[in-house]
Design a protein around this motif. Structure first.
Motif, PDB file in Angstrom:
ATOM      1  N   TRP A  69     -22.643 -47.839 -13.489  1.00 61.04           N
ATOM      2  CA  TRP A  69     -22.224 -46.521 -13.636  1.00 61.04           C
ATOM      3  C   TRP A  69     -21.407 -46.393 -14.563  1.00 61.04           C
ATOM      4  O   TRP A  69     -20.171 -47.090 -14.851  1.00 61.04           O
ATOM      5  N   GLU A  70     -21.584 -45.110 -15.598  1.00 59.19           N
ATOM      6  CA  GLU A  70     -20.592 -44.778 -16.711  1.00 59.19           C
ATOM      7  C   GLU A  70     -20.066 -43.419 -15.995  1.00 59.19           C
ATOM      8  O   GLU A  70     -21.011 -42.547 -15.727  1.00 59.19           O
ATOM      9  N   SER A  71     -18.794 -43.016 -15.997  1.00 58.97           N
ATOM     10  CA  SER A  71     -18.260 -41.677 -15.723  1.00 58.97           C
ATOM     11  C   SER A  71     -17.577 -41.134 -16.863  1.00 58.97           C
ATOM     12  O   SER A  71     -16.924 -41.582 -17.790  1.00 58.97           O
ATOM     13  N   THR A  98     -15.922 -36.574  -8.340  1.00 60.22           N
ATOM     14  CA  THR A  98     -16.355 -37.357  -7.291  1.00 60.22           C
ATOM     15  C   THR A  98     -17.554 -36.553  -6.555  1.00 60.22           C
ATOM     16  O   THR A  98     -18.551 -37.215  -5.824  1.00 60.22           O
ATOM     17  N   ARG A 146     -20.500 -37.367  -8.814  1.00 64.15           N
ATOM     18  CA  ARG A 146     -20.867 -38.959  -8.458  1.00 64.15           C
ATOM     19  C   ARG A 146     -21.634 -39.071  -7.322  1.00 64.15           C
ATOM     20  O   ARG A 146     -22.786 -39.629  -7.181  1.00 64.15           O
ATOM     21  N   ASP A 206      -4.912 -50.598 -16.239  1.00 65.40           N
ATOM     22  CA  ASP A 206      -6.119 -50.077 -16.187  1.00 65.40           C
ATOM     23  C   ASP A 206      -6.887 -49.616 -17.399  1.00 65.40           C
ATOM     24  O   ASP A 206      -8.005 -49.335 -17.636  1.00 65.40           O
ATOM     25  N   TRP A 249     -11.311 -46.531 -19.233  1.00 67.57           N
ATOM     26  CA  TRP A 249     -10.657 -47.220 -18.169  1.00 67.57           C
ATOM     27  C   TRP A 249     -11.058 -48.237 -17.595  1.00 67.57           C
ATOM     28  O   TRP A 249     -12.584 -48.422 -17.584  1.00 67.57           O
ATOM     29  N   ASP A 250     -10.791 -49.086 -16.880  1.00 73.79           N
ATOM     30  CA  ASP A 250     -11.333 -50.465 -16.261  1.00 73.79           C
ATOM     31  C   ASP A 250     -12.684 -50.183 -15.242  1.00 73.79           C
ATOM     32  O   ASP A 250     -13.441 -50.826 -15.277  1.00 73.79           O
ATOM     33  N   ASP A 251     -12.605 -48.794 -14.667  1.00 72.05           N
ATOM     34  CA  ASP A 251     -13.428 -48.518 -13.388  1.00 72.05           C
ATOM     35  C   ASP A 251     -14.820 -47.968 -14.176  1.00 72.05           C
ATOM     36  O   ASP A 251     -15.359 -47.590 -13.589  1.00 72.05           O
ATOM     37  N   GLY A 252     -14.843 -48.016 -15.511  1.00 73.99           N
ATOM     38  CA  GLY A 252     -15.965 -47.468 -16.265  1.00 73.99           C
ATOM     39  C   GLY A 252     -15.744 -45.976 -16.692  1.00 73.99           C
ATOM     40  O   GLY A 252     -16.707 -45.426 -17.168  1.00 73.99           O
ATOM     41  N   ARG A 253     -14.607 -45.338 -16.394  1.00 75.00           N
ATOM     42  CA  ARG A 253     -14.459 -44.064 -16.675  1.00 75.00           C
ATOM     43  C   ARG A 253     -14.242 -43.817 -18.236  1.00 75.00           C
ATOM     44  O   ARG A 253     -13.622 -44.735 -19.075  1.00 75.00           O
TER      45      ARG A 253
END
Lengths: 434, 414
Positions: free
Chosen positions: A45-47, A117, A120, B34, B70-74
């Motif tokens: 996923w890319e956000s 959220t 997503r 992050d 950011w680390d979580d892909g954001r």
């Protein structure tokens, strides 16, 4: 008036202060938008959360006109844009509409912003819904939701404000065999996208013409599904704009099929993207581009209208970075004597049904001919006889105007260079190339 | 091999001072565990609309903004680079934000200062300046790129070039007034350097981008070390060529620019990667490009340079049925295994002579057939002037190329 400016974002206020001291006529436009995006691709996923903002200044002074824009909401952005606009005047007429003409049309209320959220969760639900169709592979999913507020203030005051918003789902899917297919679903709000229905229809469409041979080069009747009709309609609208600028353009004298009812419904309520005012603050209204067998009037900015003797109110600004120009914003093809899908196919004695465009519409340098690739099903007496994973539909814009022979009941909206809402369209004698 | 053209770009090696400043930002941000990186950019675009050489209008746009990964892909991004905006983006209070060395805005040129030949007969001129900086754990770099001019003509031609213009770089060819229709079917074609460069870009450039390779969407996946071309051709991605539109001093993740061989003597030897893909592919990063601050860095072609040892001294016109002089666009459809070129200008050939101009048409071929159908390369190689912009996922970046002429079979006119 200054008290009104103080209520504006700092970028707009500072620009207004600079321009008010210049002694000329001016306009300041500010836009703030937020786009959320989710992309599923290669198993990950890319956000994205993007906050876009900027200010644009137009000024008319000393027999010249200037334009400049700067990104950001701070006072510095406004001052920079105003200073550069003042410093880059080019001789020419005043392009700004008089303040007495500015105002609002009634538009749907601003969409409610959603949280990352929520987006997503919707993207995951869509992926899960597609997962039920094992014959279809999801190569990529993109879901984005945007909201924006546009404000405008001028020498004469009359600040106007409008809201825009929309959600776009794009799916790159493939059947076990056959090419990848891009499917777009656009809606005003996320809640209007039904993931179950989208998955079911997408799976059906992708599987339909995944295999098959080549079609012979021929002139044929074609029914184009809304996904194919939409880019053609947009290309046609752009081409009509060009025709209006040239008095010798042959398209101006062409016969227009009576079934064409193409309108820029920028005031709504129809279409994907109604808006309160045009790109320079004139109240939005409906503009007929094709009706009653004739070309309608062009979409014009105030300056273009003053130069040509036409009617203003058709300006667009794709972003704050561009000066307003005449162009389509919210195109709607109104079904004329609409037919069911079955009836449209029955009218195809020998021809093709086209869906799932591959790439955009290509136009030759002269602007006379178009080409678009799509999946096709060959039809005889309303029955499918062969499928073709990819054919090229070609023709002239004259033929597109003269050849419309039927419209469907299945209107869908698409987010392209502007919003386009169209049903299936039946055309006589377009060129089909494998 | 890659004889450099005279450096015509205004780009300069990023100064040590700017690099040190960005490295200081990187050190200051190390506590943000992050954070992958902070990217800050300024860009200026000035567009002149022309009619018969007269300026109808000038539009200037100043863009500035920042993005955090950011680390979580954001990816979070914003327009504006006020300290309060940058701090909010990083989740800091303003006084915690280190000094961020914003690139200085350039002086805005007027049209005369661009020194464009009046004979060009242009419809629009767009002058583009862009400078950035990036900082993250272990990375801090200023990023400079060539200043570009993007030119359009009323007949639809378009070209992007580094500015100031190299006067030896000719404008895109104009189509003849009278044009015939192409005969549909398989065709042995002679591609001009511009057309050949577009073919290489689609056939080899995009499919060797790391994200496409890792997604399994490339026809060249798992074929490293194999001979894939029928010619002993070398293909190099070279961002250090700042005299071409795709040049940069460091990529958009701060990796210093370096040339990279993708193909050597017809054998697949390399790929393009950002930091995210480099380890998985077993190669170095250095090819990350962002279209805007609002889009993530993706592995992209910069300048593709093709060279073929033993190339013919001149184009073999007597061996081709048609000469393709200019291509307006190209695409690859990996799943369908097709490469597609939209031909803008071509000529039929007979006994090595141009006979008549052809109206725009499509050339399409199977990837394997085209890669195996490269019959000959020929001098003089040339730099491409059009179209110069490459779109991927709707994200558009400038690219450059230098290629020889190419005799190809395996393509079909449609």
């Amino acid at each position: 008036m200054k008290s009104d400016w103080a209520a504006l974002p700092p970028a707009m206020e500072s620009a207004a202060v600079v321009l008010a001291a210049s002694g000329g006529r001016w306009e300041v436009m500010g836009r703030r938008g937020r786009t959320l995006g989710q992309r599923w691709w290669a198993g990950g996923w890319e956000s994205r959360v993007a906050e876009e903002s900027g200010v644009a200044c137009r000024v008319a002074s000393h027999g010249g006109a200037g334009f400049a824009a700067a990104a950001g909401q701070g006072a510095r952005a406004g001052r920079l844009a105003a200073d550069i606009a003042m410093a880059s005047l080019v001789s020419g007429p005043d392009p700004l509409p008089p303040g007495s003409r500015l105002g609002h049309a009634v538009c749907p209320p601003a969409p409610v912003p959603i949280q990352p959220t929520t987006l997503r969760a919707a993207a995951e639900a869509q992926l899960a819904a597609l997962g039920r169709y094992r014959e279809v592979e999801v190569l990529e999913l993109r879901l984005s939701s945007s909201t924006a507020i546009t404000q405008l203030v001028t020498t004469d005051g009359h600040p106007v404000e409008g809201h825009l918003g929309g959600t776009v789902l794009e799916l790159l899917l493939a059947a076990a065999e056959g090419p990848a297919r891009l499917i777009q679903v656009a809606a005003r709000e996320l809640g209007q996208i039904d993931v179950t229905t989208v998955a079911e229809r997408a799976a059906e469409r992708v599987a339909l013409a995944s295999r098959g041979g080549r079609a012979e080069h021929q002139l044929a009747d074609v029914t184009v599904a809304p996904s194919v009709a939409a880019p053609l309609v947009l290309a046609l609208a752009d081409r009509l704009q060009r025709a209006h600028r040239d008095p010798h353009d042959r398209l101006r004298t062409v016969r227009v099929a009576p079934d064409w009812r193409l309108t820029d419904e920028r005031a709504g309520p129809e279409g994907l993207l109604p808006q309160a005012f045009d790109g320079e603050g004139l109240p939005s209204r409906s503009h007929a581009l094709l009706a009653d067998g004739h070309l309608g009037d062009p979409l014009l900015s105030w300056a273009e209208a003053m130069a040509s003797g036409g009617t203003a109110g058709g300006a667009v600004r794709p972003s704050f970075r561009q000066a307003p120009r005449g162009g389509p914003a919210n195109l709607v093809v109104h079904p004329s004597r609409p037919l069911s899908a079955r009836a449209l196919l029955d009218r195809l004695e020998t021809g093709f049904w086209l869906d799932l465009p591959a790439g955009g519409v290509r136009i030759d340098p002269a602007g006379e001919r178009f080409a678009l690739r799509a999946a096709a099903v060959a039809m005889v007496s309303g029955r499918p006889v062969a499928s073709h994973p990819q054919i090229e539909l070609r023709g002239t814009f004259r033929r597109l105007l003269a050849g419309l022979a039927g419209t469907g009941l299945d209107s869908q909206s698409f987010s392209l260079a502007c919003a386009v809402t169209t049903p299936s369209l039946l055309f006589r004698r377009l060129e089909v190339v494998s | 091999m890659h004889d450099r053209e005279p450096a015509s770009s205004a780009v300069r090696a990023s100064g040590e001072r700017e690099h040190r400043a960005w490295q200081a930002v990187a050190s200051s941000l190390e506590s943000l565990r992050d954070l992958v990186d902070l990217f800050v950019e300024r860009r200026v675009e000035r567009t002149w609309r022309l009619e018969d050489g007269r300026v109808l209008g000038v539009e200037t746009s100043l863009g500035e903004g920042a993005a955090c990964r950011w680390d979580d892909g954001r990816l979070t991004s914003c327009d504006g680079v006020e300290r309060s905006r940058l701090a909010a983006l990083l989740g800091l209070v303003t006084r915690q934000l280190p000094h961020v060395p914003l690139p200085e805005l350039p002086a805005l040129p007027d049209l005369d200062a661009l020194r464009l030949p009046a004979s060009l007969g242009l419809a629009t001129v767009r002058w583009l300046w862009r400078a950035s900086g990036v900082a993250g754990p272990g990375v801090g770099s200023a990023i400079e790129r060539p200043v570009l001019v993007d030119l359009t003509w009323t007949d639809g031609r378009r070209s992007v070039r580094p500015w100031p213009l190299d006067q030896a770089w000719p404008p895109p060819a104009r189509a003849p007034v009278k044009l015939g229709s192409v005969s549909a079917g398989p065709m042995r074609v002679l591609l001009s350097p511009q057309a050949a460069a577009t073919l290489f870009h689609e056939l080899l450039g995009h499919p060797l981008e790391g994200d496409i390779l890792l997604a399994g969407a490339s026809p060249w996946r798992g074929r490293q070390g194999e001979r894939i071309l029928s010619l002993p051709l070398d293909l190099l991605d070279d961002p250090t060529r700042v005299d071409l539109p795709g040049g940069f001093g460091a990529d958009d993740e701060g990796t210093p620019a370096a040339p990279r061989h993708l193909v050597r003597e017809g054998v697949l030897t390399g790929a393009l990667a950002t930091r995210a893909q480099a380890a998985s592919l077993g190669i170095e990063p250095g090819n990350a490009r962002r279209a805007t601050v609002h889009t993530p860095p993706r592995p992209r072609v910069s300048n593709l340079l093709a060279h073929c040892p033993g190339a013919l001294a001149e184009p073999p016109r007597n061996e081709a049925e048609a000469e393709v002089e200019a291509v307006s666009a190209g695409t690859i459809e990996p799943r369908a295994g097709l490469v597609v070129l939209q031909v803008r200008l071509a000529h039929t050939l007979r006994h090595g002579r141009r006979m008549r101009g052809l109206a725009p048409f499509t050339l399409m071929g199977r990837l394997g057939a085209v890669a195996g159908g490269l019959l000959a390369a020929a001098e003089p190689a040339g730099i491409s002037a059009e179209p110069g912009w490459c779109g991927k996922e709707g994200e558009v970046v400038p690219t450059g190329s230098r290629s020889p002429w190419l005799l190809v079979e395996g393509l079909e006119a449609r």
